[in-house]
Design a protein around this motif. Structure first.
Motif, PDB file in Angstrom:
ATOM      1  N   GLY A 253     -31.608  28.998   7.490  1.00  0.00           N
ATOM      2  CA  GLY A 253     -31.061  30.136   6.744  1.00  0.00           C
ATOM      3  C   GLY A 253     -30.420  31.165   7.663  1.00  0.00           C
ATOM      4  O   GLY A 253     -29.329  31.684   7.380  1.00  0.00           O
ATOM      5  N   LEU A 254     -31.083  31.478   8.794  1.00  0.00           N
ATOM      6  CA  LEU A 254     -30.507  32.418   9.755  1.00  0.00           C
ATOM      7  C   LEU A 254     -29.199  31.876  10.335  1.00  0.00           C
ATOM      8  O   LEU A 254     -28.229  32.625  10.523  1.00  0.00           O
ATOM      9  N   ARG A 255     -29.192  30.557  10.636  1.00  0.00           N
ATOM     10  CA  ARG A 255     -27.965  29.961  11.158  1.00  0.00           C
ATOM     11  C   ARG A 255     -26.809  30.113  10.177  1.00  0.00           C
ATOM     12  O   ARG A 255     -25.675  30.445  10.568  1.00  0.00           O
ATOM     13  N   ARG A 256     -27.099  29.892   8.920  1.00  0.00           N
ATOM     14  CA  ARG A 256     -26.039  30.000   7.912  1.00  0.00           C
ATOM     15  C   ARG A 256     -25.518  31.435   7.804  1.00  0.00           C
ATOM     16  O   ARG A 256     -24.320  31.666   7.613  1.00  0.00           O
ATOM     17  N   ILE A 257     -26.429  32.394   7.925  1.00  0.00           N
ATOM     18  CA  ILE A 257     -25.997  33.790   7.858  1.00  0.00           C
ATOM     19  C   ILE A 257     -25.085  34.119   9.035  1.00  0.00           C
ATOM     20  O   ILE A 257     -24.033  34.761   8.880  1.00  0.00           O
ATOM     21  N   LEU A 258     -25.465  33.687  10.236  1.00  0.00           N
ATOM     22  CA  LEU A 258     -24.656  33.984  11.426  1.00  0.00           C
ATOM     23  C   LEU A 258     -23.291  33.303  11.370  1.00  0.00           C
ATOM     24  O   LEU A 258     -22.303  33.819  11.897  1.00  0.00           O
ATOM     25  N   ASN A 259     -23.220  32.123  10.736  1.00  0.00           N
ATOM     26  CA  ASN A 259     -21.976  31.355  10.675  1.00  0.00           C
ATOM     27  C   ASN A 259     -21.160  31.603   9.409  1.00  0.00           C
ATOM     28  O   ASN A 259     -20.031  31.119   9.311  1.00  0.00           O
ATOM     29  N   ALA A 260     -21.745  32.312   8.439  1.00  0.00           N
ATOM     30  CA  ALA A 260     -21.092  32.434   7.127  1.00  0.00           C
ATOM     31  C   ALA A 260     -19.744  33.140   7.247  1.00  0.00           C
ATOM     32  O   ALA A 260     -19.611  34.166   7.912  1.00  0.00           O
ATOM     33  N   GLN A 261     -18.724  32.544   6.619  1.00  0.00           N
ATOM     34  CA  GLN A 261     -17.373  33.124   6.575  1.00  0.00           C
ATOM     35  C   GLN A 261     -16.888  33.080   5.127  1.00  0.00           C
ATOM     36  O   GLN A 261     -16.774  32.014   4.548  1.00  0.00           O
ATOM     37  N   HIS A 262     -16.632  34.263   4.587  1.00  0.00           N
ATOM     38  CA  HIS A 262     -16.091  34.321   3.229  1.00  0.00           C
ATOM     39  C   HIS A 262     -14.621  33.931   3.242  1.00  0.00           C
ATOM     40  O   HIS A 262     -13.964  33.917   4.278  1.00  0.00           O
ATOM     41  N   SER A 263     -14.109  33.598   2.072  1.00  0.00           N
ATOM     42  CA  SER A 263     -12.696  33.229   1.975  1.00  0.00           C
ATOM     43  C   SER A 263     -11.828  34.408   2.389  1.00  0.00           C
ATOM     44  O   SER A 263     -12.092  35.561   2.017  1.00  0.00           O
ATOM     45  N   PRO A 264     -10.781  34.167   3.201  1.00  0.00           N
ATOM     46  CA  PRO A 264      -9.905  35.267   3.623  1.00  0.00           C
ATOM     47  C   PRO A 264      -8.991  35.724   2.489  1.00  0.00           C
ATOM     48  O   PRO A 264      -8.896  35.068   1.446  1.00  0.00           O
ATOM     49  N   GLY A 265      -8.328  36.830   2.726  1.00  0.00           N
ATOM     50  CA  GLY A 265      -7.364  37.327   1.762  1.00  0.00           C
ATOM     51  C   GLY A 265      -6.088  36.510   1.773  1.00  0.00           C
ATOM     52  O   GLY A 265      -5.924  35.586   2.573  1.00  0.00           O
ATOM     53  N   PRO A 266      -5.149  36.820   0.929  1.00  0.00           N
ATOM     54  CA  PRO A 266      -3.901  36.056   0.843  1.00  0.00           C
ATOM     55  C   PRO A 266      -3.090  36.151   2.136  1.00  0.00           C
ATOM     56  O   PRO A 266      -3.066  37.180   2.804  1.00  0.00           O
ATOM     57  N   GLY A 267      -2.448  35.025   2.464  1.00  0.00           N
ATOM     58  CA  GLY A 267      -1.575  35.006   3.620  1.00  0.00           C
ATOM     59  C   GLY A 267      -2.295  34.837   4.950  1.00  0.00           C
ATOM     60  O   GLY A 267      -1.674  35.004   6.001  1.00  0.00           O
ATOM     61  N   VAL A 268      -3.566  34.496   4.919  1.00  0.00           N
ATOM     62  CA  VAL A 268      -4.331  34.363   6.160  1.00  0.00           C
ATOM     63  C   VAL A 268      -5.127  33.046   6.114  1.00  0.00           C
ATOM     64  O   VAL A 268      -5.789  32.767   5.109  1.00  0.00           O
ATOM     65  N   ALA A 269      -5.066  32.268   7.202  1.00  0.00           N
ATOM     66  CA  ALA A 269      -5.888  31.061   7.372  1.00  0.00           C
ATOM     67  C   ALA A 269      -6.878  31.323   8.514  1.00  0.00           C
ATOM     68  O   ALA A 269      -6.495  31.835   9.566  1.00  0.00           O
ATOM     69  N   VAL A 270      -8.138  30.961   8.281  1.00  0.00           N
ATOM     70  CA  VAL A 270      -9.204  31.294   9.233  1.00  0.00           C
ATOM     71  C   VAL A 270     -10.066  30.061   9.501  1.00  0.00           C
ATOM     72  O   VAL A 270     -10.331  29.265   8.595  1.00  0.00           O
ATOM     73  N   HIS A 271     -10.518  29.952  10.759  1.00  0.00           N
ATOM     74  CA  HIS A 271     -11.523  28.944  11.110  1.00  0.00           C
ATOM     75  C   HIS A 271     -12.312  29.460  12.312  1.00  0.00           C
ATOM     76  O   HIS A 271     -11.750  30.061  13.224  1.00  0.00           O
ATOM     77  N   GLY A 272     -13.621  29.185  12.297  1.00  0.00           N
ATOM     78  CA  GLY A 272     -14.460  29.597  13.417  1.00  0.00           C
ATOM     79  C   GLY A 272     -15.756  28.804  13.447  1.00  0.00           C
ATOM     80  O   GLY A 272     -16.167  28.206  12.443  1.00  0.00           O
ATOM     81  N   SER A 273     -16.396  28.797  14.589  1.00  0.00           N
ATOM     82  CA  SER A 273     -17.682  28.095  14.716  1.00  0.00           C
ATOM     83  C   SER A 273     -18.463  28.669  15.887  1.00  0.00           C
ATOM     84  O   SER A 273     -17.904  29.321  16.775  1.00  0.00           O
ATOM     85  N   ILE A 274     -19.776  28.384  15.858  1.00  0.00           N
ATOM     86  CA  ILE A 274     -20.683  28.853  16.903  1.00  0.00           C
ATOM     87  C   ILE A 274     -21.371  27.646  17.532  1.00  0.00           C
ATOM     88  O   ILE A 274     -21.890  26.787  16.819  1.00  0.00           O
TER      89      ILE A 274
END
Length: 497
Positions: A253-274
Protein backbone atom coordinates in the motif's frame (compact mmCIF):
# COMPACT_ATOMS: atom_id res chain seq x y z
CA UNK A 1 23.45 -30.88 41.21
CA UNK A 2 25.42 -32.43 44.14
CA UNK A 3 23.43 -35.65 43.91
CA UNK A 4 23.93 -35.84 40.17
CA UNK A 5 27.67 -35.41 40.55
CA UNK A 6 27.77 -38.03 43.30
CA UNK A 7 25.94 -40.58 41.16
CA UNK A 8 28.12 -39.74 38.21
CA UNK A 9 31.26 -40.28 40.32
CA UNK A 10 29.89 -43.63 41.55
CA UNK A 11 29.20 -44.78 38.02
CA UNK A 12 32.63 -43.62 36.93
CA UNK A 13 34.26 -45.39 39.88
CA UNK A 14 32.45 -48.63 39.03
CA UNK A 15 33.62 -48.38 35.45
CA UNK A 16 37.22 -47.74 36.54
CA UNK A 17 37.08 -50.65 39.02
CA UNK A 18 35.81 -52.98 36.31
CA UNK A 19 38.61 -51.94 34.00
CA UNK A 20 41.19 -52.42 36.78
CA UNK A 21 39.88 -55.92 37.55
CA UNK A 22 40.03 -56.86 33.89
CA UNK A 23 43.57 -55.55 33.56
CA UNK A 24 44.66 -57.32 36.79
CA UNK A 25 43.27 -60.65 35.63
CA UNK A 26 45.01 -60.27 32.30
CA UNK A 27 48.33 -59.39 33.95
CA UNK A 28 48.00 -62.34 36.35
CA UNK A 29 47.28 -64.69 33.49
CA UNK A 30 50.30 -63.50 31.53
CA UNK A 31 52.59 -63.64 34.60
CA UNK A 32 51.50 -67.16 35.45
CA UNK A 33 51.95 -68.33 31.89
CA UNK A 34 55.41 -66.78 31.79
CA UNK A 35 56.41 -68.35 35.09
CA UNK A 36 55.21 -71.79 34.06
CA UNK A 37 57.00 -71.52 30.77
CA UNK A 38 60.30 -70.27 32.20
CA UNK A 39 60.24 -72.77 35.11
CA UNK A 40 59.49 -75.69 32.84
CA UNK A 41 62.09 -74.58 30.33
CA UNK A 42 64.73 -74.12 33.06
CA UNK A 43 64.28 -77.45 34.88
CA UNK A 44 63.64 -79.34 31.70
CA UNK A 45 66.81 -77.90 30.23
CA UNK A 46 68.97 -79.05 33.17
CA UNK A 47 67.46 -82.53 33.16
CA UNK A 48 67.96 -82.96 29.41
CA UNK A 49 71.51 -81.62 29.59
CA UNK A 50 72.37 -83.92 32.49
CA UNK A 51 70.90 -86.96 30.64
CA UNK A 52 72.94 -86.19 27.53
CA UNK A 53 76.12 -85.81 29.60
CA UNK A 54 75.46 -89.10 31.41
CA UNK A 55 75.08 -90.79 28.04
CA UNK A 56 78.33 -89.21 26.82
CA UNK A 57 80.03 -90.32 30.03
CA UNK A 58 78.86 -93.93 29.49
CA UNK A 59 80.15 -93.86 25.95
CA UNK A 60 83.55 -92.50 26.95
CA UNK A 61 83.97 -95.00 29.81
CA UNK A 62 83.16 -97.93 27.52
CA UNK A 63 85.63 -96.64 24.96
CA UNK A 64 88.38 -96.40 27.60
CA UNK A 65 87.51 -99.81 28.95
CA UNK A 66 87.70 -101.49 25.53
CA UNK A 67 91.07 -99.91 24.69
CA UNK A 68 92.69 -100.85 27.98
CA UNK A 69 91.23 -104.34 27.77
CA UNK A 70 92.93 -104.97 24.40
CA UNK A 71 96.18 -103.37 25.50
CA UNK A 72 96.85 -105.47 28.58
CA UNK A 73 95.43 -107.88 31.04
CA UNK A 74 93.31 -106.80 33.88
CA UNK A 75 96.08 -107.45 36.33
CA UNK A 76 98.44 -105.11 34.62
CA UNK A 77 95.85 -102.57 33.38
CA UNK A 78 97.34 -99.08 33.21
CA UNK A 79 95.70 -95.88 34.48
CA UNK A 80 93.28 -94.06 32.15
CA UNK A 81 95.06 -91.97 29.59
CA UNK A 82 95.11 -88.19 30.19
CA UNK A 83 92.78 -87.13 27.31
CA UNK A 84 90.07 -89.55 28.41
CA UNK A 85 90.54 -88.56 32.05
CA UNK A 86 90.12 -84.93 31.20
CA UNK A 87 87.06 -85.75 29.11
CA UNK A 88 85.27 -87.77 31.79
CA UNK A 89 86.10 -85.23 34.52
CA UNK A 90 84.64 -82.41 32.38
CA UNK A 91 81.50 -84.48 31.80
CA UNK A 92 81.24 -85.18 35.51
CA UNK A 93 81.48 -81.47 36.30
CA UNK A 94 78.78 -80.66 33.75
CA UNK A 95 76.56 -83.38 35.19
CA UNK A 96 77.05 -82.02 38.68
CA UNK A 97 76.25 -78.45 37.49
CA UNK A 98 72.96 -79.64 35.94
CA UNK A 99 72.03 -81.99 38.81
CA UNK A 100 72.37 -79.51 41.66
CA UNK A 101 69.48 -77.19 40.47
CA UNK A 102 67.34 -80.33 40.22
CA UNK A 103 68.07 -81.39 43.82
CA UNK A 104 70.17 -84.42 42.77
CA UNK A 105 73.37 -83.44 44.57
CA UNK A 106 73.68 -86.85 46.32
CA UNK A 107 73.40 -88.84 43.11
CA UNK A 108 75.81 -86.50 41.36
CA UNK A 109 78.31 -86.71 44.24
CA UNK A 110 78.10 -90.52 44.25
CA UNK A 111 78.80 -90.58 40.52
CA UNK A 112 81.76 -88.20 40.92
CA UNK A 113 83.23 -90.36 43.74
CA UNK A 114 82.88 -93.60 41.73
CA UNK A 115 84.43 -91.86 38.73
CA UNK A 116 87.41 -90.68 40.83
CA UNK A 117 88.00 -94.20 42.14
CA UNK A 118 87.82 -95.69 38.67
CA UNK A 119 90.24 -93.14 37.24
CA UNK A 120 92.71 -93.94 40.03
CA UNK A 121 92.29 -97.77 39.85
CA UNK A 122 90.80 -98.89 36.55
CA UNK A 123 91.46 -102.46 37.56
CA UNK A 124 88.65 -102.29 40.09
CA UNK A 125 86.19 -102.55 37.25
CA UNK A 126 83.28 -100.51 35.96
CA UNK A 127 80.58 -101.92 38.13
CA UNK A 128 80.56 -99.24 40.90
CA UNK A 129 80.76 -96.44 38.31
CA UNK A 130 78.00 -97.87 36.14
CA UNK A 131 75.81 -98.45 39.19
CA UNK A 132 76.20 -94.77 40.26
CA UNK A 133 75.48 -93.59 36.70
CA UNK A 134 72.35 -95.78 36.54
CA UNK A 135 71.10 -94.30 39.82
CA UNK A 136 71.58 -90.76 38.51
CA UNK A 137 69.94 -91.59 35.16
CA UNK A 138 66.95 -93.08 36.95
CA UNK A 139 66.65 -89.96 39.12
CA UNK A 140 66.82 -87.76 36.02
CA UNK A 141 64.10 -89.79 34.34
CA UNK A 142 61.90 -89.50 37.43
CA UNK A 143 62.50 -85.76 37.56
CA UNK A 144 61.55 -85.32 33.90
CA UNK A 145 58.40 -87.37 34.43
CA UNK A 146 57.49 -85.14 37.37
CA UNK A 147 58.17 -82.05 35.24
CA UNK A 148 55.80 -83.35 32.60
CA UNK A 149 53.08 -83.91 35.20
CA UNK A 150 53.66 -80.44 36.65
CA UNK A 151 53.51 -78.93 33.18
CA UNK A 152 50.18 -80.63 32.47
CA UNK A 153 48.81 -79.46 35.82
CA UNK A 154 50.07 -75.91 35.18
CA UNK A 155 48.53 -75.89 31.70
CA UNK A 156 45.20 -76.96 33.13
CA UNK A 157 45.40 -74.24 35.81
CA UNK A 158 46.43 -71.71 33.21
CA UNK A 159 43.56 -72.71 30.92
CA UNK A 160 41.15 -72.41 33.84
CA UNK A 161 42.51 -68.96 34.69
CA UNK A 162 42.25 -67.93 31.06
CA UNK A 163 38.64 -69.05 30.95
CA UNK A 164 37.97 -67.06 34.11
CA UNK A 165 39.65 -63.99 32.58
CA UNK A 166 37.72 -64.34 29.34
CA UNK A 167 34.45 -64.82 31.22
CA UNK A 168 35.19 -61.81 33.43
CA UNK A 169 36.09 -59.68 30.43
CA UNK A 170 32.95 -60.76 28.56
CA UNK A 171 30.87 -59.98 31.63
CA UNK A 172 32.50 -56.56 31.97
CA UNK A 173 32.08 -55.82 28.26
CA UNK A 174 28.48 -56.98 28.37
CA UNK A 175 27.82 -54.78 31.37
CA UNK A 176 29.47 -51.82 29.69
CA UNK A 177 27.51 -52.44 26.49
CA UNK A 178 24.26 -52.61 28.43
CA UNK A 179 25.16 -49.48 30.39
CA UNK A 180 26.03 -47.61 27.19
CA UNK A 181 22.82 -48.79 25.52
CA UNK A 182 20.67 -47.95 28.53
CA UNK A 183 22.34 -44.73 29.57
CA UNK A 184 23.53 -43.24 26.26
CA UNK A 185 22.04 -44.88 23.15
CA UNK A 186 18.42 -44.98 24.28
CA UNK A 187 18.41 -41.41 25.68
CA UNK A 188 20.03 -40.13 22.49
CA UNK A 189 17.49 -42.04 20.37
CA UNK A 190 14.69 -40.52 22.43
CA UNK A 191 16.29 -37.10 22.06
CA UNK A 192 16.54 -37.57 18.30
CA UNK A 193 12.89 -38.58 18.11
CA UNK A 194 11.81 -35.68 20.27
CA UNK A 195 13.85 -33.23 18.21
CA UNK A 196 12.25 -34.56 15.04
CA UNK A 197 8.75 -34.21 16.47
CA UNK A 198 9.53 -30.73 17.72
CA UNK A 199 10.98 -29.68 14.36
CA UNK A 200 7.85 -30.96 12.59
CA UNK A 201 5.61 -29.28 15.14
CA UNK A 202 4.08 -32.56 16.42
CA UNK A 203 5.80 -32.80 19.82
CA UNK A 204 3.16 -33.08 22.60
CA UNK A 205 5.36 -31.32 25.17
CA UNK A 206 8.88 -30.07 25.74
CA UNK A 207 9.94 -32.77 28.21
CA UNK A 208 12.17 -35.64 27.14
CA UNK A 209 10.60 -38.92 28.22
CA UNK A 210 13.73 -41.06 28.66
CA UNK A 211 15.73 -39.82 31.68
CA UNK A 212 17.32 -42.94 33.24
CA UNK A 213 20.76 -41.77 34.30
CA UNK A 214 22.85 -38.73 34.97
CA UNK A 215 25.41 -39.79 32.35
CA UNK A 216 23.70 -37.55 29.82
CA UNK A 217 21.96 -35.38 32.39
CA UNK A 218 23.74 -32.22 31.28
CA UNK A 219 23.14 -32.99 27.62
CA UNK A 220 19.47 -33.79 28.14
CA UNK A 221 18.97 -30.72 30.29
CA UNK A 222 20.56 -28.53 27.66
CA UNK A 223 18.51 -30.28 24.97
CA UNK A 224 15.31 -29.55 26.90
CA UNK A 225 16.25 -25.89 27.10
CA UNK A 226 17.08 -25.91 23.40
CA UNK A 227 13.78 -27.58 22.58
CA UNK A 228 11.93 -24.99 24.62
CA UNK A 229 13.73 -22.21 22.77
CA UNK A 230 12.96 -23.97 19.49
CA UNK A 231 9.26 -24.22 20.26
CA UNK A 232 9.19 -20.59 21.31
CA UNK A 233 11.03 -19.69 18.12
CA UNK A 234 8.49 -21.68 16.10
CA UNK A 235 5.68 -19.84 17.82
CA UNK A 236 7.39 -16.52 17.22
CA UNK A 237 8.06 -17.49 13.60
CA UNK A 238 4.36 -18.22 13.13
CA UNK A 239 3.55 -14.81 14.54
CA UNK A 240 6.22 -13.22 12.38
CA UNK A 241 4.86 -14.93 9.26
CA UNK A 242 1.41 -13.63 10.08
CA UNK A 243 2.85 -10.19 10.71
CA UNK A 244 4.79 -10.44 7.46
CA UNK A 245 1.61 -11.16 5.54
CA UNK A 246 0.03 -8.13 7.17
CA UNK A 247 3.13 -5.99 6.70
CA UNK A 248 3.42 -7.07 3.09
CA UNK A 249 -0.01 -5.67 2.39
CA UNK A 250 0.88 -2.47 4.23
CA UNK A 251 4.20 -2.20 2.37
CA UNK A 252 2.47 -2.70 -0.96
CA UNK A 253 0.00 0.00 0.00
CA UNK A 254 2.82 2.44 0.84
CA UNK A 255 4.54 1.58 -2.44
CA UNK A 256 1.39 2.36 -4.37
CA UNK A 257 1.00 5.69 -2.62
CA UNK A 258 4.59 6.71 -3.41
CA UNK A 259 4.20 5.65 -7.07
CA UNK A 260 0.61 6.81 -7.62
CA UNK A 261 0.16 9.17 -10.59
CA UNK A 262 -3.22 10.64 -11.42
CA UNK A 263 -4.23 11.24 -15.01
CA UNK A 264 -2.65 14.46 -16.36
CA UNK A 265 -4.58 17.37 -17.76
CA UNK A 266 -5.23 17.87 -21.47
CA UNK A 267 -2.27 18.22 -23.79
CA UNK A 268 0.19 16.48 -21.47
CA UNK A 269 1.63 12.91 -21.58
CA UNK A 270 3.32 11.64 -18.41
CA UNK A 271 5.29 8.57 -17.34
CA UNK A 272 7.40 7.87 -14.27
CA UNK A 273 8.69 5.09 -12.05
CA UNK A 274 10.67 4.44 -8.89
CA UNK A 275 13.49 1.89 -8.42
CA UNK A 276 14.05 1.17 -4.73
CA UNK A 277 17.42 0.42 -3.10
CA UNK A 278 15.82 -1.72 -0.34
CA UNK A 279 12.65 -3.78 -0.49
CA UNK A 280 9.61 -2.19 -2.09
CA UNK A 281 9.46 1.08 -0.13
CA UNK A 282 11.56 4.03 -1.29
CA UNK A 283 12.40 7.41 0.20
CA UNK A 284 11.57 8.92 -3.22
CA UNK A 285 8.09 9.90 -4.32
CA UNK A 286 6.45 11.22 -7.46
CA UNK A 287 2.98 12.26 -8.52
CA UNK A 288 0.83 13.80 -11.21
CA UNK A 289 -2.22 15.97 -10.52
CA UNK A 290 -4.70 17.51 -12.99
CA UNK A 291 -6.14 20.78 -11.63
CA UNK A 292 -9.58 22.13 -12.55
CA UNK A 293 -8.07 25.02 -14.55
CA UNK A 294 -6.58 22.55 -17.07
CA UNK A 295 -3.04 22.64 -15.76
CA UNK A 296 -1.01 19.56 -14.86
CA UNK A 297 1.16 19.47 -11.76
CA UNK A 298 4.28 17.27 -11.66
CA UNK A 299 5.54 16.39 -8.21
CA UNK A 300 8.78 14.70 -7.18
CA UNK A 301 10.79 14.49 -3.94
CA UNK A 302 13.71 12.66 -2.32
CA UNK A 303 13.74 12.09 1.44
CA UNK A 304 17.22 11.58 2.93
CA UNK A 305 17.98 7.88 3.32
CA UNK A 306 16.05 4.91 2.05
CA UNK A 307 14.03 2.04 3.41
CA UNK A 308 10.90 1.96 5.53
CA UNK A 309 11.56 5.03 7.71
CA UNK A 310 12.35 7.23 4.72
CA UNK A 311 9.34 5.77 2.88
CA UNK A 312 6.93 6.59 5.71
CA UNK A 313 8.10 10.22 5.79
CA UNK A 314 7.88 10.38 1.98
CA UNK A 315 4.25 9.21 2.13
CA UNK A 316 3.41 11.93 4.67
CA UNK A 317 5.10 14.67 2.63
CA UNK A 318 3.49 13.60 -0.64
CA UNK A 319 0.04 13.39 0.95
CA UNK A 320 0.44 16.85 2.51
CA UNK A 321 1.66 18.44 -0.74
CA UNK A 322 -1.13 16.90 -2.86
CA UNK A 323 -3.78 17.91 -0.32
CA UNK A 324 -2.59 21.55 -0.34
CA UNK A 325 -2.28 21.70 -4.16
CA UNK A 326 -5.89 20.60 -4.51
CA UNK A 327 -6.92 23.55 -2.33
CA UNK A 328 -4.31 26.09 -3.43
CA UNK A 329 -2.27 25.56 -6.62
CA UNK A 330 0.56 27.80 -5.37
CA UNK A 331 3.72 25.63 -5.12
CA UNK A 332 5.05 27.82 -2.28
CA UNK A 333 2.12 26.88 -0.07
CA UNK A 334 2.68 23.19 -0.92
CA UNK A 335 6.38 23.47 -0.02
CA UNK A 336 5.44 25.07 3.33
CA UNK A 337 3.02 22.16 3.93
CA UNK A 338 5.87 19.68 3.32
CA UNK A 339 7.98 21.57 5.87
CA UNK A 340 5.28 21.19 8.54
CA UNK A 341 5.39 17.40 8.21
CA UNK A 342 9.05 17.17 9.25
CA UNK A 343 9.45 17.17 13.03
CA UNK A 344 11.91 19.72 14.46
CA UNK A 345 13.92 17.00 16.20
CA UNK A 346 14.07 14.83 13.05
CA UNK A 347 17.38 14.95 11.22
CA UNK A 348 15.80 14.00 7.91
CA UNK A 349 15.18 16.42 5.10
CA UNK A 350 13.73 16.25 1.60
CA UNK A 351 14.23 17.79 -1.78
CA UNK A 352 11.10 18.79 -3.68
CA UNK A 353 10.29 19.97 -7.16
CA UNK A 354 6.82 21.07 -8.26
CA UNK A 355 6.30 21.84 -11.96
CA UNK A 356 3.00 23.29 -13.24
CA UNK A 357 2.45 22.73 -16.99
CA UNK A 358 -0.18 24.90 -18.68
CA UNK A 359 -0.43 23.99 -22.38
CA UNK A 360 -3.36 26.35 -22.75
CA UNK A 361 -1.32 29.48 -21.96
CA UNK A 362 2.00 27.98 -23.01
CA UNK A 363 3.67 28.55 -19.65
CA UNK A 364 5.68 26.41 -17.26
CA UNK A 365 6.04 27.39 -13.58
CA UNK A 366 8.27 25.54 -11.14
CA UNK A 367 9.51 25.45 -7.57
CA UNK A 368 12.81 23.62 -6.98
CA UNK A 369 13.76 23.04 -3.34
CA UNK A 370 17.29 21.66 -3.81
CA UNK A 371 16.26 18.92 -6.24
CA UNK A 372 19.01 17.19 -8.26
CA UNK A 373 17.64 16.95 -11.80
CA UNK A 374 14.96 19.25 -13.24
CA UNK A 375 15.36 19.70 -17.01
CA UNK A 376 13.35 21.17 -19.87
CA UNK A 377 14.13 19.84 -23.35
CA UNK A 378 12.81 22.06 -26.09
CA UNK A 379 11.30 20.66 -29.27
CA UNK A 380 14.51 21.63 -31.13
CA UNK A 381 16.65 19.44 -28.77
CA UNK A 382 18.17 22.14 -26.57
CA UNK A 383 18.07 21.41 -22.83
CA UNK A 384 17.48 24.01 -20.12
CA UNK A 385 17.85 23.53 -16.38
CA UNK A 386 14.97 24.30 -14.08
CA UNK A 387 17.35 25.52 -11.40
CA UNK A 388 16.81 25.71 -7.64
CA UNK A 389 14.45 28.36 -6.34
CA UNK A 390 15.12 27.71 -2.66
CA UNK A 391 16.85 25.37 -0.17
CA UNK A 392 16.00 21.78 0.64
CA UNK A 393 13.16 21.32 3.11
CA UNK A 394 14.24 20.33 6.60
CA UNK A 395 14.03 21.04 10.33
CA UNK A 396 16.80 23.66 10.07
CA UNK A 397 14.30 26.05 8.44
CA UNK A 398 12.59 28.06 11.17
CA UNK A 399 10.13 30.10 9.04
CA UNK A 400 8.94 28.90 5.60
CA UNK A 401 7.51 32.29 4.55
CA UNK A 402 9.38 33.65 1.56
CA UNK A 403 11.84 30.74 1.66
CA UNK A 404 11.02 29.44 -1.86
CA UNK A 405 10.31 31.27 -5.10
CA UNK A 406 8.40 30.19 -8.19
CA UNK A 407 9.85 30.81 -11.63
CA UNK A 408 8.25 30.38 -15.04
CA UNK A 409 9.15 30.14 -18.70
CA UNK A 410 7.44 29.55 -22.07
CA UNK A 411 6.17 26.04 -22.79
CA UNK A 412 5.63 24.95 -26.38
CA UNK A 413 4.13 21.78 -27.87
CA UNK A 414 6.74 19.00 -27.97
CA UNK A 415 8.65 20.35 -24.98
CA UNK A 416 9.71 17.70 -22.47
CA UNK A 417 10.08 18.12 -18.69
CA UNK A 418 12.34 15.56 -16.95
CA UNK A 419 12.61 15.22 -13.15
CA UNK A 420 15.00 12.77 -11.48
CA UNK A 421 16.44 12.14 -8.02
CA UNK A 422 20.16 11.99 -7.20
CA UNK A 423 20.15 8.18 -7.29
CA UNK A 424 20.40 8.56 -11.08
CA UNK A 425 23.39 10.92 -11.23
CA UNK A 426 25.23 9.08 -8.39
CA UNK A 427 25.18 5.71 -10.15
CA UNK A 428 28.76 4.35 -9.96
CA UNK A 429 30.81 2.06 -12.15
CA UNK A 430 33.55 -0.39 -11.12
CA UNK A 431 36.09 2.39 -10.57
CA UNK A 432 33.72 4.43 -8.39
CA UNK A 433 33.09 7.14 -11.00
CA UNK A 434 29.57 8.60 -10.88
CA UNK A 435 27.33 8.97 -13.91
CA UNK A 436 26.95 12.71 -13.28
CA UNK A 437 24.58 15.47 -14.40
CA UNK A 438 26.27 16.00 -17.74
CA UNK A 439 25.69 12.41 -18.90
CA UNK A 440 22.03 12.64 -17.86
CA UNK A 441 21.60 15.94 -19.71
CA UNK A 442 23.22 14.50 -22.85
CA UNK A 443 20.93 11.45 -22.74
CA UNK A 444 17.83 13.66 -22.42
CA UNK A 445 18.99 15.86 -25.30
CA UNK A 446 19.73 13.14 -27.83
CA UNK A 447 16.84 10.71 -27.70
CA UNK A 448 13.26 9.97 -26.67
CA UNK A 449 10.08 10.87 -28.54
CA UNK A 450 7.71 10.31 -25.63
CA UNK A 451 7.94 10.28 -21.80
CA UNK A 452 8.07 6.47 -21.49
CA UNK A 453 11.01 6.21 -23.91
CA UNK A 454 12.90 8.93 -22.04
CA UNK A 455 12.36 7.26 -18.64
CA UNK A 456 13.47 3.86 -19.96
CA UNK A 457 16.46 5.46 -21.68
CA UNK A 458 17.71 7.10 -18.48
CA UNK A 459 17.48 3.85 -16.55
CA UNK A 460 19.42 2.05 -19.30
CA UNK A 461 22.10 4.74 -19.25
CA UNK A 462 22.50 4.29 -15.48
CA UNK A 463 22.59 0.49 -15.77
CA UNK A 464 25.12 0.57 -18.61
CA UNK A 465 27.36 2.87 -16.57
CA UNK A 466 28.02 0.22 -13.91
CA UNK A 467 26.70 -2.53 -11.64
CA UNK A 468 26.37 -0.22 -8.63
CA UNK A 469 23.79 2.01 -10.22
CA UNK A 470 20.96 1.04 -7.81
CA UNK A 471 22.76 1.77 -4.51
CA UNK A 472 20.20 4.49 -3.79
CA UNK A 473 16.53 5.00 -4.56
CA UNK A 474 16.20 6.26 -8.15
CA UNK A 475 13.13 8.03 -9.50
CA UNK A 476 12.51 9.46 -12.98
CA UNK A 477 9.41 11.36 -14.08
CA UNK A 478 8.92 12.79 -17.61
CA UNK A 479 6.08 14.83 -19.12
CA UNK A 480 5.67 16.10 -22.72
CA UNK A 481 3.27 18.68 -24.04
CA UNK A 482 1.19 17.76 -27.06
CA UNK A 483 -0.87 19.57 -29.61
CA UNK A 484 -4.25 20.65 -28.28
CA UNK A 485 -6.76 17.85 -28.68
CA UNK A 486 -3.97 15.24 -28.50
CA UNK A 487 -4.49 12.10 -26.47
CA UNK A 488 -2.92 12.50 -22.97
CA UNK A 489 -1.34 9.41 -21.48
CA UNK A 490 -0.16 8.55 -17.99
CA UNK A 491 1.27 5.66 -16.00
CA UNK A 492 -1.28 5.44 -13.24
CA UNK A 493 0.89 3.33 -10.98
CA UNK A 494 4.61 3.19 -11.70
CA UNK A 495 6.43 0.06 -10.66
CA UNK A 496 9.00 -0.06 -7.88
CA UNK A 497 11.80 -2.55 -8.31
Amino acid sequence: MTKRRSVFRSAGAALVAAVIVAVALTVLDVALAFRVYTGSAMTGGHADSASRNVGALFSTIHTVDEETEHASSAATRRPVQAPYAIRVRALAEDIDADARPLGLEAQSSALSAALTDWLARPDTGLHPLLAAADVLAAALDAHKAKDREDAVTAQKALLTLQMVCVTALLFILGGLAFAVWRRIVMPLADLESHLGRTASGTAPDTRIAHRPTPWLGGVLGQAERTLLILKRSQHQADKDREALRTDAAASDGLRRILNAQHSPGPGVAVHGSIHTAEGVIAGDFLGTLALPDGTTVLLQGDVAGHGTDAGLLAVQIKSAVLAVLRLDPDPRTAAAAAWTVIEPEDERFTTLVIAVLDPGTGRLAWLNAGHEIALLRRADGTVEELGPTGPVIGPFITDPDGMWDVQDCPLDPGDLVVLATDGLTEARNGTGAMLGREAVTDAVARDGTDPREVVDLLYRVAEDHGTDWDRDDTTVLAAMTEECGGQATSAQDGSAS
